[in-house]
Design an enzyme around this catalytic site. Structure first.
Site, PDB file in Angstrom:
ATOM      1  N   HIS A 255      41.711  44.899   2.952  1.00  0.00           N
ATOM      2  CA  HIS A 255      42.598  45.586   2.011  1.00  0.00           C
ATOM      3  C   HIS A 255      42.175  47.031   1.817  1.00  0.00           C
ATOM      4  O   HIS A 255      43.014  47.927   1.670  1.00  0.00           O
ATOM      5  CB  HIS A 255      42.623  44.852   0.667  1.00  0.00           C
ATOM      6  N   CYS A 256      40.869  47.284   1.846  1.00  0.00           N
ATOM      7  CA  CYS A 256      40.338  48.630   1.617  1.00  0.00           C
ATOM      8  C   CYS A 256      40.668  49.596   2.746  1.00  0.00           C
ATOM      9  O   CYS A 256      40.707  50.808   2.536  1.00  0.00           O
ATOM     10  CB  CYS A 256      38.827  48.584   1.461  1.00  0.00           C
ATOM     11  N   ILE A 257      40.873  49.084   3.963  1.00  0.00           N
ATOM     12  CA  ILE A 257      41.109  49.966   5.118  1.00  0.00           C
ATOM     13  C   ILE A 257      42.582  50.047   5.487  1.00  0.00           C
ATOM     14  O   ILE A 257      42.928  50.579   6.544  1.00  0.00           O
ATOM     15  CB  ILE A 257      40.272  49.520   6.336  1.00  0.00           C
TER      16      ILE A 257
END
Length: 365
Positions: free
Chosen positions: A355-357
Site C-alpha cells: 500500500h505504501c508504494i
C-alpha cells in the site's frame, strides 16, 4: 493543462473516494537508494516488478523512474507498464504522490500535501526530501489534473476514507509534534474536512508497533467497503502489538461512521513477528541522515498493507506460517475480488509495504 486551484475541495464539491471505488490507474516509483534498500536495491526492484505486474493485470500502471535507472527498469517491467522519467528521493508514492478527489460530474483533481520525510529533522527517515516534495504536483501535471496545495504536512498512508464522509487516522501520526506542531487537533481535523470532504474523523490511538512512519493508519487497518474495517491483530497478550490492537478495537467498536453505522470489524492476524537479519542489515549502506537498518530490529509486518485494484487485491506475503490464513481471511472479506499474493519481505525491509508504494488514480470522466 494543469492549474493550482485557490479554493478548497469540499467547497468545490470534491471528495476523496474510497480505494475500493473504480480506478483509472495506479502510480508507483522505482526504488534505488542503497541506504534504504539492501544490495543496491536489486532485491527490492524485483519485488516492485512483481507488485507492478500484479496490479497491471487489473488496471493501468505508471512507474516513475530516474533517468539513471530508466533503461534497467524498462527491461525489468512488463511492456504494458507506462514509464515516466521522474526525480524522487525514494519510492513511497503513497506518501509523496497526490491524494485524488472527485466530484459528482466525474472530474478528478489532486491534493498536494506538504511532505517532510515522516518527521523532518526530528525523526525523519532521510534528508533531503526536496524531490519527493515535488512528486505530487508533477504527477498531477502529467495527468492534466488541477490541484490544491494543502497547508498541512501529511502523508497519504496516514489517512483512510470510506468515500461517504468518514476518515480514520491515528493520533500517533497526525498529532506527532514532528508534523504540524503549530496546529491543534481541531485545526488538523478542519483541514481533513476541507481537503477530503469528510464529516466524521475517527481517531485510533496508535498504529503498528515499530512502524517508523509514526503509526500510519494504512499499516494498522483497511476499509474494504463502507461500514467495515479490517484490523491488524494478535491474540498474544504478551506481544507488544496486543495493547495497540485492543485499544484500536475498542475505539472502532464504539465509533459510528458518517452514515451513523456501527463498524463491522474483521480481525487479521499479524505475520511473525518478523525481525531484520544480520545479512539483510549488512546489505544496506549506512549513511548519515538516513534511518538505520539494525540487525534484530522488529519489522512492522502487516497484511493490512495491501492494495485494492479494479477487481483485485494485491497482498504482501512473507514466507511465514501466517500467510495462508491471512489469504483465506482476505478472500472471505473480498469475495468479489481476486486475491493475489506477492512476496514482499524486501519491501518491508525498506520500511513499508504494497500500500505504501502505490497510489491510486480514481476513475473520472
Amino acid at each position: 493543462m494543469s492549474n493550482i486551484i485557490d479554493s478548497l475541495p469540499a467547497q468545490d464539491g470534491f471528495r476523496m473516494p474510497g480505494e475500493f471505488e473504480s480506478h483509472a490507474g495506479c502510480f508507483m516509483v522505482w526504488p534505488e537508494r542503497p541506504d534504504n534498500w539492501r544490495l543496491g536495491a536489486k532485491p527490492a526492484q524485483q519485488a516492485f516488478v512483481a507488485v507492478a505486474s500484479a496490479i497491471n493485470r487489473f488496471e493501468p500502471l505508471t512507474m516513475g523512474v530516474s533517468a539513471a535507472q530508466w533503461e534497467h527498469a524498462r527491461h525489468a517491467l512488463p511492456a504494458s507498464v507506462r514509464l515516466i522519467e521522474l526525480s524522487s528521493n525514494d519510492a513511497w508514492v503513497r506518501d509523496t504522490g497526490p491524494t485524488c478527489v472527485v466530484n459528482a460530474a466525474g472530474e478528478v483533481r489532486g491534493v498536494d500535501w506538504q511532505f517532510n520525510a515522516w518527521g523532518g529533522l526530528e525523526g525523519g527517515l532521510y534528508f533531503p526530501w526536496d524531490r519527493d516534495a515535488q512528486v505530487a504536483e508533477k504527477l498531477c501535471k502529467l495527468q492534466g489534473l488541477d490541484l490544491y496545495k494543502a497547508p498541512l504536512i501529511l502523508e497519504g498512508g496516514s489517512i483512510h476514507v470510506d468515500g461517504e464522509g468518514t476518515c480514520i487516522v491515528t493520533e500517533e501520526c497526525l498529532l506527532n509534534h514532528n508534523r504540524n506542531p503549530q496546529l491543534s487537533r481541531e485545526e488538523i481535523e478542519q483541514h481533513l474536512r476541507d481537503y477530503l470532504n469528510v464529516s466524521v474523523i475517527i481517531w485510533v490511538p496508535r498504529g503498528v508497533y515499530m512502524d517508523e512512519t509514526d503509526g500510519h493508519v494504512d499499516n494498522m487497518l483497511a476499509i474494504p467497503r463502507p461500514g467495515e474495517v479490517i484490523l491488524h491483530w494478535t491474540d498474544d497478550a504478551s506481544d507488544a502489538q496486543y495493547e495497540r490492537s485492543v485499544e484500536a478495537f475498542e475505539i472502532l467498536s464504539q465509533a459510528r461512521d458518517a452514515k451513523g453505522r456501527a463498524l463491522k470489524i474483521h480481525k487479521l492476524l499479524q505475520p511473525g513477528p518478523l525481525f531484520l537479519t544480520e545479512e539483510e542489515s549488512a546489505g544496506v549502506d549506512q549513511v548519515a541522515g538516513s534511518a538505520e537498518r539494525r540487525a534484530g530490529s522488529r519489522l512492522a509486518g502487516s497484511y493490512i498493507n495491501h492494495y485494492l485494484a479494479n477487481g483485485g487485491v494485491v497482498v504482501p506475503v512473507f514466507g511465514v506460517a501466517e500467510d495462508g490464513e491471512a489469504l483465506r481471511v482476505l478472500r472471505e472479506i473480498y469475495p468479489e475480488r481476486e486475491v493475489v499474493a506477492v512476496p514482499a519481505r524486501e519491501i518491508l525491509l525498506g520500511g513499508g509495504n504494497i500500500h505504501c508504494i502505490t497510489q491510486q488514480l480514481p476513475a473520472g470522466r
